[in-house]
Design a protein around this motif. Structure first.
Motif, PDB file in Angstrom:
ATOM      1  N   LEU A 140      59.716  68.935  46.256  1.00 32.11           N
ATOM      2  CA  LEU A 140      59.509  70.315  45.819  1.00 32.11           C
ATOM      3  C   LEU A 140      60.696  70.777  44.970  1.00 32.11           C
ATOM      4  N   ALA A 141      61.905  70.524  45.453  1.00 33.21           N
ATOM      5  CA  ALA A 141      63.111  70.898  44.697  1.00 33.21           C
ATOM      6  C   ALA A 141      63.144  70.163  43.349  1.00 33.21           C
ATOM      7  N   PHE A 142      62.803  68.884  43.348  1.00 31.58           N
ATOM      8  CA  PHE A 142      62.771  68.101  42.106  1.00 31.58           C
ATOM      9  C   PHE A 142      61.758  68.696  41.133  1.00 31.58           C
ATOM     10  N   ASP A 143      60.551  68.976  41.632  1.00 30.75           N
ATOM     11  CA  ASP A 143      59.498  69.507  40.769  1.00 30.75           C
ATOM     12  C   ASP A 143      59.881  70.859  40.174  1.00 30.75           C
ATOM     13  N   ILE A 144      60.463  71.741  40.987  1.00 36.34           N
ATOM     14  CA  ILE A 144      60.858  73.054  40.485  1.00 36.34           C
ATOM     15  C   ILE A 144      61.896  72.923  39.378  1.00 36.34           C
ATOM     16  N   LYS A 145      62.768  71.941  39.527  1.00 36.77           N
ATOM     17  CA  LYS A 145      63.826  71.756  38.528  1.00 36.77           C
ATOM     18  C   LYS A 145      63.354  70.985  37.296  1.00 36.77           C
ATOM     19  N   ASN A 146      62.459  69.998  37.473  1.00 34.10           N
ATOM     20  CA  ASN A 146      62.182  69.053  36.389  1.00 34.10           C
ATOM     21  C   ASN A 146      60.759  69.037  35.835  1.00 34.10           C
ATOM     22  N   VAL A 147      59.806  69.646  36.506  1.00 31.60           N
ATOM     23  CA  VAL A 147      58.417  69.595  36.050  1.00 31.60           C
ATOM     24  C   VAL A 147      58.049  70.949  35.449  1.00 31.60           C
ATOM     25  N   LYS A 148      57.369  70.908  34.309  1.00 29.56           N
ATOM     26  CA  LYS A 148      56.975  72.149  33.635  1.00 29.56           C
ATOM     27  C   LYS A 148      56.084  72.985  34.544  1.00 29.56           C
ATOM     28  N   SER A 149      56.193  74.294  34.426  1.00 32.60           N
ATOM     29  CA  SER A 149      55.473  75.208  35.305  1.00 32.60           C
ATOM     30  C   SER A 149      53.959  75.034  35.235  1.00 32.60           C
ATOM     31  N   ASP A 150      53.399  74.807  34.047  1.00 29.38           N
ATOM     32  CA  ASP A 150      51.949  74.626  33.969  1.00 29.38           C
ATOM     33  C   ASP A 150      51.510  73.334  34.653  1.00 29.38           C
ATOM     34  N   ASP A 151      52.363  72.313  34.646  1.00 22.92           N
ATOM     35  CA  ASP A 151      52.050  71.068  35.358  1.00 22.92           C
ATOM     36  C   ASP A 151      52.132  71.256  36.878  1.00 22.92           C
ATOM     37  N   ARG A 152      53.083  72.082  37.331  1.00 15.57           N
ATOM     38  CA  ARG A 152      53.179  72.379  38.776  1.00 15.57           C
ATOM     39  C   ARG A 152      51.936  73.127  39.252  1.00 15.57           C
ATOM     40  N   LEU A 153      51.472  74.083  38.449  1.00 13.35           N
ATOM     41  CA  LEU A 153      50.256  74.823  38.798  1.00 13.35           C
ATOM     42  C   LEU A 153      49.054  73.889  38.812  1.00 13.35           C
ATOM     43  N   ALA A 154      48.923  73.041  37.812  1.00 12.90           N
ATOM     44  CA  ALA A 154      47.793  72.099  37.748  1.00 12.90           C
ATOM     45  C   ALA A 154      47.795  71.160  38.949  1.00 12.90           C
ATOM     46  N   ALA A 155      48.974  70.701  39.357  1.00 13.89           N
ATOM     47  CA  ALA A 155      49.065  69.796  40.512  1.00 13.89           C
ATOM     48  C   ALA A 155      48.626  70.512  41.797  1.00 13.89           C
ATOM     49  N   LEU A 156      49.037  71.769  41.970  1.00 11.82           N
ATOM     50  CA  LEU A 156      48.635  72.532  43.144  1.00 11.82           C
ATOM     51  C   LEU A 156      47.123  72.748  43.164  1.00 11.82           C
ATOM     52  N   LEU A 157      46.566  73.110  42.019  1.00 12.57           N
ATOM     53  CA  LEU A 157      45.126  73.368  41.954  1.00 12.57           C
ATOM     54  C   LEU A 157      44.298  72.093  42.069  1.00 12.57           C
ATOM     55  N   LYS A 158      44.876  70.985  41.691  1.00 13.00           N
ATOM     56  CA  LYS A 158      44.170  69.705  41.871  1.00 13.00           C
ATOM     57  C   LYS A 158      44.024  69.401  43.362  1.00 13.00           C
ATOM     58  N   LEU A 159      45.083  69.656  44.136  1.00 13.72           N
ATOM     59  CA  LEU A 159      45.036  69.431  45.582  1.00 13.72           C
ATOM     60  C   LEU A 159      44.232  70.502  46.310  1.00 13.72           C
ATOM     61  N   HIS A 160      44.336  71.745  45.845  1.00 11.40           N
ATOM     62  CA  HIS A 160      43.702  72.888  46.521  1.00 11.40           C
ATOM     63  C   HIS A 160      43.041  73.781  45.471  1.00 11.40           C
ATOM     64  N   PRO A 161      41.850  73.388  45.002  1.00 10.74           N
ATOM     65  CA  PRO A 161      41.190  74.138  43.923  1.00 10.74           C
ATOM     66  C   PRO A 161      40.906  75.607  44.261  1.00 10.74           C
ATOM     67  N   ASN A 162      40.774  75.937  45.530  1.00  4.97           N
ATOM     68  CA  ASN A 162      40.480  77.315  45.931  1.00  4.97           C
ATOM     69  C   ASN A 162      41.743  78.114  46.262  1.00  4.97           C
ATOM     70  N   MET A 163      42.874  77.686  45.756  1.00  2.27           N
ATOM     71  CA  MET A 163      44.149  78.302  46.107  1.00  2.27           C
ATOM     72  C   MET A 163      44.169  79.801  45.831  1.00  2.27           C
ATOM     73  N   PHE A 164      43.567  80.236  44.727  1.00  4.11           N
ATOM     74  CA  PHE A 164      43.602  81.651  44.386  1.00  4.11           C
ATOM     75  C   PHE A 164      42.706  82.488  45.299  1.00  4.11           C
ATOM     76  N   GLN A 165      41.807  81.854  46.034  1.00  5.21           N
ATOM     77  CA  GLN A 165      41.022  82.566  47.042  1.00  5.21           C
ATOM     78  C   GLN A 165      41.765  82.623  48.374  1.00  5.21           C
ATOM     79  N   LEU A 166      42.691  81.686  48.589  1.00  2.69           N
ATOM     80  CA  LEU A 166      43.441  81.621  49.848  1.00  2.69           C
ATOM     81  C   LEU A 166      44.653  82.534  49.883  1.00  2.69           C
ATOM     82  N   ALA A 167      45.358  82.615  48.771  1.00  4.17           N
ATOM     83  CA  ALA A 167      46.674  83.264  48.783  1.00  4.17           C
ATOM     84  C   ALA A 167      46.837  84.199  47.594  1.00  4.17           C
ATOM     85  N   SER A 168      47.786  85.097  47.731  1.00  2.00           N
ATOM     86  CA  SER A 168      48.084  86.040  46.642  1.00  2.00           C
ATOM     87  C   SER A 168      48.775  85.307  45.494  1.00  2.00           C
ATOM     88  N   SER A 169      48.679  85.898  44.311  1.00  2.00           N
ATOM     89  CA  SER A 169      49.354  85.321  43.143  1.00  2.00           C
ATOM     90  C   SER A 169      50.864  85.265  43.355  1.00  2.00           C
TER      91      SER A 169
END
Length: 194
Positions: A140-169
């Motif tokens: 997580l620390a590595f990703d926050i420092k080294n992975v582009k923000s849009d790629d981090r969002l895409a990775a989260l949504l790939k694992l949990h496509p309904n994330m925006f229904q589960l949690a606040s922005s």
């Protein structure tokens, strides 16, 4: 209680003997929590090993000195819930809370001595859980420092496509290390390009 998903998770850290499975089946406790229920510090003393059978939880570390600065971890169904203890209570608040109602399976602390004493593989299970948790935090620390923000969002949504229904922005933004306004822009871009 759904013992098999718990056994499968623990077996992923180290193979469980049939006797350990039988012991766990007797001692496991089911804990049902409502929406937005904080996990109190006493929970960890009573149940040091907790598995999420159903639901989603979040652990948020927030600065008291600079409110609004925070980092958040989501804990999903099928995960062992990591145990955290904030030592710097003057500067930070650390809180684990259910997002939606949750059902937990937990091992009472009174059985830990027997588990370590009677089942040699239990040491390896706990070692595997700890290694997994440390590795996830390091990534997580590595990703926050080294992975582009849009790629981090895409990775989260790939694992949990309904994330925006589960949690606040705000929570999602905190979990991937960005400001909520940045997330809003990326969210629109992500969903418009699909």
């Amino acid at each position: 209680m759904d013992y098999e998903s718990f056994y499968t998770k623990l077996n992923g850290y180290h193979p469980l003997s049939s006797s350990l499975r039988a012991y766990l089946k007797v001692v496991l406790r089911e804990i049902c929590l409502v929406d937005n229920k904080p996990i109190e510090t006493l929970h960890w003393k009573d149940y040091p090993l907790t598995f999420i059978s159903k639901g989603t939880l979040k652990t948020k570390l927030e600065s008291k000195i600079d409110p609004g600065r925070s980092l958040l971890l989501f804990h999903f169904e099928g995960m062992v819930l990591p145990q955290f203890l904030e030592k710097n209570l003057e500067d930070f608040q650390l809180k684990t809370t259910t997002i939606s109602g949750a059902t937990l399976m937990a091992i009472p602390s009174g059985h830990l001595h027997n588990l370590y004493k009677l089942f040699p593989e239990f040491h390896k299970v706990i070692e595997g859980i700890n290694l997994n948790n440390f590795t996830e935090l390091f990534h997580l620390a590595f990703d926050i420092k080294n992975v582009k923000s849009d790629d981090r969002l895409a990775a989260l949504l790939k694992l949990h496509p309904n994330m925006f229904q589960l949690a606040s922005s705000k929570d999602i933004a905190d979990s991937i290390g960005m400001h909520a306004h940045t997330l809003s822009t990326l969210k629109n871009k992500y969903f418009n390009n699909k």
